[in-house]
Design a protein around this motif. Structure first.
Motif, short mmCIF file in Angstrom:
data_model
loop_
_atom_site.label_atom_id
_atom_site.label_comp_id
_atom_site.label_asym_id
_atom_site.label_seq_id
_atom_site.Cartn_x
_atom_site.Cartn_y
_atom_site.Cartn_z
N UNK B 35 -17.44 -40.17 -29.70
CA UNK B 35 -17.81 -40.58 -28.35
C UNK B 35 -16.86 -41.67 -27.84
N UNK B 36 -16.36 -41.50 -26.62
CA UNK B 36 -15.43 -42.48 -26.06
C UNK B 36 -13.98 -42.15 -26.33
N UNK B 37 -13.72 -41.03 -27.01
CA UNK B 37 -12.34 -40.63 -27.33
C UNK B 37 -11.57 -40.35 -26.04
N UNK B 38 -10.34 -40.85 -25.97
CA UNK B 38 -9.57 -40.75 -24.73
C UNK B 38 -8.70 -39.49 -24.66
N UNK B 39 -8.75 -38.67 -25.69
CA UNK B 39 -7.84 -37.52 -25.74
C UNK B 39 -6.56 -37.92 -26.46
N UNK B 40 -5.74 -36.94 -26.80
CA UNK B 40 -4.52 -37.26 -27.54
C UNK B 40 -3.44 -36.25 -27.24
N UNK B 41 -2.23 -36.58 -27.66
CA UNK B 41 -1.11 -35.64 -27.60
C UNK B 41 -0.84 -35.13 -29.01
N UNK B 42 -0.30 -33.92 -29.08
CA UNK B 42 0.00 -33.32 -30.38
C UNK B 42 1.06 -34.15 -31.09
N UNK B 43 0.78 -34.50 -32.34
CA UNK B 43 1.70 -35.30 -33.14
C UNK B 43 1.19 -36.70 -33.40
N UNK B 44 0.18 -37.13 -32.64
CA UNK B 44 -0.32 -38.50 -32.81
C UNK B 44 -1.22 -38.60 -34.04
N UNK B 45 -1.49 -39.84 -34.46
CA UNK B 45 -2.36 -40.04 -35.60
C UNK B 45 -3.47 -41.03 -35.29
N UNK B 46 -4.37 -41.19 -36.23
CA UNK B 46 -5.43 -42.19 -36.09
C UNK B 46 -5.45 -43.06 -37.34
N UNK B 47 -5.98 -44.27 -37.20
CA UNK B 47 -6.31 -45.08 -38.36
C UNK B 47 -7.79 -44.87 -38.65
N UNK B 48 -8.10 -44.65 -39.92
CA UNK B 48 -9.48 -44.45 -40.34
C UNK B 48 -9.89 -45.65 -41.18
N UNK B 49 -11.09 -46.16 -40.93
CA UNK B 49 -11.59 -47.31 -41.71
C UNK B 49 -12.91 -46.95 -42.35
N UNK B 50 -12.99 -47.18 -43.65
CA UNK B 50 -14.25 -47.03 -44.37
C UNK B 50 -14.70 -48.41 -44.82
N UNK B 51 -15.98 -48.69 -44.67
CA UNK B 51 -16.50 -50.00 -45.08
C UNK B 51 -17.64 -49.80 -46.07
N UNK B 52 -17.53 -50.47 -47.20
CA UNK B 52 -18.57 -50.38 -48.23
C UNK B 52 -19.74 -51.29 -47.86
#
Lengths: 91, 261
Positions: B35-52
């Motif tokens: 929710x709130x995703x702005x869309x993306x262009x092909x080739x882009x990446x994301x940072x993923x965070x996991x919290x214990x």
């Protein structure tokens, strides 16, 4: 696989953390090396990200052109080694 | 590059796993709703965070595998031995579980249908992921740009998007897909397994490669090249591309390395 440059990623690998500072896409920022004068988009510079902080190096001459690190409550940015960072203005 | 030079720092967003697909014995595609995703262009990446539960958190970057599609996106993750993040994403995370991500990140290693020239994609291992997003975006956008994918994998069992690639190769005009295997191939392969060689790559326009015929070219006669994979693969591919006549300035690269998975 022992050549140290097998550890070199590129500026894409630090784009997330650096965008916290710049607030824009950083991979297209053109960075000029103080040592050799080469200019390249950040996406093309070498990035070493396995240490406690990250180190950016010029791909033409391997000189350090920037370092940054994050502590619990601050971000440290040290751009010694680069003469300019050129961002395209959007407005 | 609309969307890539947005003002304002990236925010961490909650993403929920909707569904997943197994790609290989150690890789899985995660379909996330953000929710709130702005869309993306092909080739882009994301940072993923996991919290214990104790507050310890770990972050990794993953390329987006899907074409732009509302508030949904897909990541394909390869589990890294003794990794902190990837084994959870590949083996443990269940539909309904959430993680934090921020993005899209990167405006350099991107393709959009506004670029009309011919494209060469060279992927090693999970370096296929952002290239797959470009291929999917080409098809979604109805682009006629000639695309040539050279995909290097250890063996046929290590190929991501197997059925979809086969389907695209058969049905999409202007798309050429070549798979090369570094450790073991399929019965009847003409090419013996081994790491990427110059003849696996099409020559720059003007030359004729025996495997693919003349390479299509734009008005400037230049094919734009995207290379993604582990550092050693990218270095080798770049060197071979230059040997094949591709100018260094048309080659865009993205490297990933052993950052703890």
């Amino acid at each position: 696989m022992n050549h140290p440059d097998d550890f070199a990623l590129d500026g894409n690998a630090v784009a997330g953390p650096l965008s916290e500072i710049f607030g824009v896409d950083v991979t297209s920022i053109r960075v000029t090396c103080e040592d050799c004068g080469a200019t390249a988009p950040l996406a093309r510079v070498a990035a070493y990200v396995r240490g406690p902080g990250s180190v950016l190096r010029c791909r033409s001459c391997t000189s350090v052109i920037g370092r940054f690190a994050r502590s619990r409550d601050s971000i440290w940015l040290d751009l010694r080694g680069s003469t300019s960072w050129q961002l395209r203005a959007t407005s | 590059m609309s969307g890539s030079l947005r003002r304002g720092a990236l925010r961490w967003l909650r993403a929920r796993l909707e569904a997943s697909r197994t790609e290989t014995t150690s890789a899985r595609t995660l379909r996330l709703t953000v929710p709130g995703w702005s869309g993306h262009e092909a080739g882009q990446h994301v940072d993923v965070k996991l919290t214990a539960e104790d507050g310890y958190s770990a972050q990794r970057s993953y390329s987006i595998a899907s074409a732009a599609d509302g508030d949904g996106l897909e990541l394909t993750v390869q589990a890294v031995d003794r990794g902190e993040v990837s084994p959870y994403l590949v083996e443990v995370m269940q539909p309904g579980d959430e993680l934090e991500l921020r993005g899209p990140i990167g405006g350099w290693f991107t393709w959009s249908a506004k670029l009309s020239g011919p494209i060469l994609l060279v992927g090693g291992g999970s370096g296929i992921v952002p290239l797959m997003a470009m291929l999917r975006q080409r098809i979604r956008a109805g682009s006629a740009s000639p695309f040539h994918l050279v995909y290097s994998a250890r063996s046929p069992d290590h190929v991501f998007y197997q059925d979809e690639l086969q389907d695209i190769g058969r049905r999409s005009r202007g798309v050429t897909i070549d798979k090369i295997f570094t450790r073991s191939g399929s019965l009847g392969d003409e090419r013996s397994p081994g790491r990427l060689r110059a003849e696996d790559l099409p020559a720059a326009s003007g030359e004729i490669s025996p495997a693919t015929g003349p390479t299509a070219s734009d008005a400037a006669g230049r094919t734009r090249v995207y290379v993604c994979g582990p550092t050693a693969f990218v270095e080798r591919a770049t060197q071979l591309l230059i040997e094949r006549g591709h100018p260094a300035d048309v080659i865009r690269t993205e490297r990933f390395g052993p950052t703890g998975g």
